[in-house]
Scaffold this active site. Structure first.
Site, PDB file in Angstrom:
ATOM      1  N   ASN A 210       0.975  -1.345   0.202  1.00 52.87           N
ATOM      2  CA  ASN A 210      -0.024  -0.315   0.090  1.00 52.87           C
ATOM      3  C   ASN A 210       0.538   1.429  -0.200  1.00 52.87           C
ATOM      4  O   ASN A 210       1.907   0.857   0.035  1.00 52.87           O
ATOM      5  CB  ASN A 210      -0.633  -0.186   1.568  1.00 52.87           C
ATOM      6  N   ASP A 279      -4.701  -6.416   4.813  1.00 54.99           N
ATOM      7  CA  ASP A 279      -4.837  -7.859   5.399  1.00 54.99           C
ATOM      8  C   ASP A 279      -4.936  -8.881   4.893  1.00 54.99           C
ATOM      9  O   ASP A 279      -5.548  -9.909   4.897  1.00 54.99           O
ATOM     10  CB  ASP A 279      -6.278  -7.260   4.793  1.00 54.99           C
ATOM     11  N   LYS A 289       9.104 -16.997 -10.548  1.00 52.80           N
ATOM     12  CA  LYS A 289       8.132 -15.379 -11.256  1.00 52.80           C
ATOM     13  C   LYS A 289       6.961 -16.684 -12.519  1.00 52.80           C
ATOM     14  O   LYS A 289       6.964 -16.855 -12.940  1.00 52.80           O
ATOM     15  CB  LYS A 289       9.327 -14.714 -12.505  1.00 52.80           C
ATOM     16  N   PRO A 305      -2.825 -12.376  10.013  1.00 51.17           N
ATOM     17  CA  PRO A 305      -3.382 -11.741  11.520  1.00 51.17           C
ATOM     18  C   PRO A 305      -3.478 -10.871  12.214  1.00 51.17           C
ATOM     19  O   PRO A 305      -3.527  -9.695  11.059  1.00 51.17           O
ATOM     20  CB  PRO A 305      -2.406 -12.233  12.141  1.00 51.17           C
ATOM     21  N   ASP A 306      -4.600 -10.368  12.743  1.00 54.69           N
ATOM     22  CA  ASP A 306      -4.829  -9.068  13.178  1.00 54.69           C
ATOM     23  C   ASP A 306      -3.052  -8.529  13.694  1.00 54.69           C
ATOM     24  O   ASP A 306      -3.501  -8.898  15.574  1.00 54.69           O
ATOM     25  CB  ASP A 306      -5.370  -8.877  13.347  1.00 54.69           C
ATOM     26  N   VAL A 308      -2.714  -5.646  15.524  1.00 44.63           N
ATOM     27  CA  VAL A 308      -2.729  -5.219  17.044  1.00 44.63           C
ATOM     28  C   VAL A 308      -3.523  -5.339  17.873  1.00 44.63           C
ATOM     29  O   VAL A 308      -3.181  -5.423  19.037  1.00 44.63           O
ATOM     30  CB  VAL A 308      -2.495  -3.532  16.253  1.00 44.63           C
ATOM     31  N   LYS A 341     -10.816  -4.446  17.501  1.00 48.39           N
ATOM     32  CA  LYS A 341      -9.884  -4.767  18.369  1.00 48.39           C
ATOM     33  C   LYS A 341      -9.450  -4.576  19.265  1.00 48.39           C
ATOM     34  O   LYS A 341      -9.055  -4.601  20.028  1.00 48.39           O
ATOM     35  CB  LYS A 341      -9.077  -4.363  16.931  1.00 48.39           C
TER      36      LYS A 341
HETATM   37  O1  PMT Z   1       2.632   5.809   5.969  1.00 51.52           O
HETATM   38  P1  PMT Z   1       2.258   6.954   5.969  1.00 51.52           P
HETATM   39  O2  PMT Z   1       2.366   7.663   4.618  1.00 51.52           O
HETATM   40  O3  PMT Z   1       3.214   8.845   6.928  1.00 51.52           O
HETATM   41  O4  PMT Z   1       0.837   7.617   6.385  1.00 51.52           O
HETATM   42  C1  PMT Z   1      -0.018   7.273   7.701  1.00 51.52           C
HETATM   43  C2  PMT Z   1      -0.645   6.018   7.948  1.00 51.52           C
HETATM   44  C3  PMT Z   1      -2.416   6.824   7.021  1.00 51.52           C
HETATM   45  C4  PMT Z   1      -0.745   4.699   7.540  1.00 51.52           C
HETATM   46  C5  PMT Z   1      -2.015   5.246   9.469  1.00 51.52           C
HETATM   47  O5  PMT Z   1      -1.759   7.378   9.574  1.00 51.52           O
HETATM   48  C6  PMT Z   1      -2.446   4.997   9.424  1.00 51.52           C
HETATM   49  O6  PMT Z   1      -3.634   5.733   9.005  1.00 51.52           O
HETATM   50  N1  PMT Z   1      -2.068   3.259   9.446  1.00 51.52           N
HETATM   51  C7  PMT Z   1      -2.694   2.595  10.311  1.00 51.52           C
HETATM   52  C8  PMT Z   1      -3.604   2.121   8.119  1.00 51.52           C
HETATM   53  C9  PMT Z   1      -3.959   0.772   8.260  1.00 51.52           C
HETATM   54  O7  PMT Z   1      -3.857  -0.358   8.284  1.00 51.52           O
HETATM   55  O8  PMT Z   1      -5.238   1.000   9.109  1.00 51.52           O
HETATM   56  P2  PMT Z   1      -6.390  -0.284   9.082  1.00 51.52           P
HETATM   57  O9  PMT Z   1      -7.916   0.964   9.507  1.00 51.52           O
HETATM   58  O10 PMT Z   1      -6.739  -1.287   7.890  1.00 51.52           O
HETATM   59  O11 PMT Z   1      -6.101  -0.320  10.261  1.00 51.52           O
HETATM   60  C10 PMT Z   1      -6.428  -0.672  11.600  1.00 51.52           C
HETATM   61  C11 PMT Z   1      -5.780  -1.062  12.781  1.00 51.52           C
HETATM   62  O12 PMT Z   1      -5.618  -1.771  12.752  1.00 51.52           O
HETATM   63  C12 PMT Z   1      -4.125   0.016  12.375  1.00 51.52           C
HETATM   64  O13 PMT Z   1      -3.615   1.006  13.345  1.00 51.52           O
HETATM   65  C13 PMT Z   1      -3.343  -1.744  11.787  1.00 51.52           C
HETATM   66  O14 PMT Z   1      -1.680  -1.118  12.061  1.00 51.52           O
HETATM   67  C14 PMT Z   1      -4.038  -2.294  12.302  1.00 51.52           C
HETATM   68  N2  PMT Z   1      -4.065  -3.494  11.770  1.00 51.52           N
HETATM   69  C15 PMT Z   1      -4.568  -3.767  10.623  1.00 51.52           C
HETATM   70  C16 PMT Z   1      -4.427  -4.969   9.841  1.00 51.52           C
HETATM   71  C17 PMT Z   1      -4.018  -5.872  10.635  1.00 51.52           C
HETATM   72  N3  PMT Z   1      -3.944  -6.812   9.507  1.00 51.52           N
HETATM   73  N4  PMT Z   1      -2.939  -5.781  11.250  1.00 51.52           N
HETATM   74  C18 PMT Z   1      -3.428  -4.825  12.363  1.00 51.52           C
HETATM   75  O15 PMT Z   1      -2.750  -4.813  13.047  1.00 51.52           O
END
Ligand code: PMT
Length: 398
Positions: A210, A279, A289, A305-306, A308, A341
């Protein structure tokens, strides 16, 4: 690591004989690691030529409030947001009075009113002017408004008088400015921050990822370190310098991020999940390849896995701050993630915009916890990170 590494400083120069010392101050600030932009009042340009300051700072000097060329580049509001610190040195008696009254009659005065950054002044004036009750009252007012006052120094003045009123020496100003960024809010705490994207390999040359640049997470690690914490920064692949005094753990995939996070979170006080974690990953990574096919191609994905929520579930005493990157219904989706979460708090940010979110220097965000929300208007990620850390400490009595 230098005391002002990665700090963005606007040096405001106002009219006074001490303006000649500002030229050296630019160099001293740069030596300490700061990026410096200079804004001069018209009176200042009578004492030191903008060309001198331009040559030293390596950037165009800003003097005019109404300058369409400058506004097309870094306009005055953009400049105000860019800064981590507005340092006005020398600050004349007249300019200090201007600040007290909130006048916006020059570029520098406007930046002072518009900036969310820290502000410091190094007064310079004749000793009798300094001792005048009007000046004393003005300085007291600025202090009440959290403006840091550096000096003045005591000694022989350009006019022949002796007493307090000389601008503080550049080296002393730089040391004082460095200490403004240090606070003990997280002294003795261990903080883990995740940052950047993850990469999920499809074959030896391709991956799913991403747009995360890591800037938000790195700014948080730096702010936590400035606040006195021991910081472990777990980072996906990014192109950023390691923030001062942070221990870096580099990872690629969500699986690696999970492993590193569980290990680092053990015994930690705070976990901040700013990483943009994929995700899904490929169900099977091709050993070679993958060859083009004439027909379309289907790649089977499976859930990652999630990270956080796994970390939160495994460490009940840990304070866990997540992030929510959303493109619509930002607050509502973030609130849902906070609950699902089982996080202590979440920062919601809008990643549909070009000027904030992914891969930008600025961000705008909203803190959400079980019983409060706080909005942070658009500002540099560096500043936002400091504000988030301060708010977190305040909310949680950490
Ligand atoms: O890196 P930059 O260019 O400065 O941009 C900053 C940012 C937009 C990346 C940052 O501010 C931000 O929003 N980070 C979280 C990105 C994200 O994965 O968001 P989410 O809404 O998909 O996930 C929610 C939370 O779960 C996040 O804390 C993420 O780290 C966590 N997560 C998500 C998926 C996963 N499989 N495991 C996780 O732990």
């Amino acid at each position: 690591m230098s005391s002002l590494s990665n700090k963005r400083i606007i040096l405001g120069v106002t009219g006074g004989i001490a303006a000649y010392k500002s030229a050296e101050l630019v160099r001293r600030l740069q030596d300490a690691g700061a990026e410096v932009r200079v804004v001069m009042t018209h009176a200042a340009t009578e004492f030191v030529r903008p060309l001198t300051m331009q040559a030293l700072s390596g950037h165009q000097i800003h003097t005019e409030l109404l300058d369409s060329d400058a506004e097309a580049g870094m306009g005055h509001i953009e400049l105000a947001r860019w800064a981590d610190l507005l340092l006005i040195a020398p600050a004349s008696a007249d300019f200090i009075a201007n600040m007290v009254h909130g006048r916006a009659d020059s570029l520098l005065a406007t930046i002072y009113l518009a900036t969310p950054a820290k502000v410091a002044v190094a007064p310079a004036m004749n000793q009798a002017m300094w001792a005048h009750p009007a000046s004393m009252d003005n300085i007291a007012t600025l202090r009440q408004r959290n403006v840091n006052v550096i000096g003045p120094d005591d000694g022989i003045q350009a006019c022949g008088d002796t007493g307090p009123g000389r601008m503080e020496q550049p080296d002393t100003i730089v040391t004082t400015v460095g200490s403004l960024f240090a606070n003990g809010l997280l002294a003795g705490k261990k903080v883990v921050v995740t940052a950047g994207p993850t990469r999920e390999a499809l074959d030896p040359v391709r991956y799913i990822s991403n747009h995360s640049s890591g800037k938000m997470g790195y700014a948080l690690a730096e702010a936590a370190s400035e606040a006195g914490a021991q910081v472990i920064l777990i980072s996906g692949p990014v192109n950023l310098a390691i923030p001062p005094n942070c221990q870096l753990v580099s990872v690629l995939s969500a699986g690696e991020l999970l492993e590193a996070s569980l290990e680092a979170a053990d015994g930690a006080d705070i976990f901040i999940a700013a990483a943009a974690v994929a995700d899904y990953r490929a169900k099977a990574i091709a050993a070679q390849k993958i060859k083009k096919q004439d027909a379309g191609m289907t790649i089977q994905l499976e859930r990652n896995p999630d990270v956080v929520s796994t970390v939160a579930a495994a460490n009940s005493a840990l304070f866990v701050l997540g992030f929510a990157a959303e493109t619509e219904n930002v607050e509502a989706h973030a609130r849902d993630k906070l609950k699902r979460k089982k996080l202590d708090a979440i920062i919601a940010n809008d990643v549909s915009r070009d000027d904030v979110g992914f891969d930008t220097d600025n961000n705008e965000a909203c803190w959400i916890d079980a019983d409060s929300t706080k909005t942070f208007s658009k500002r540099s990620k560096t500043q936002l990170a400091r504000d988030i850390i301060e708010h977190m400490v305040h909310r949680q009595s950490l």
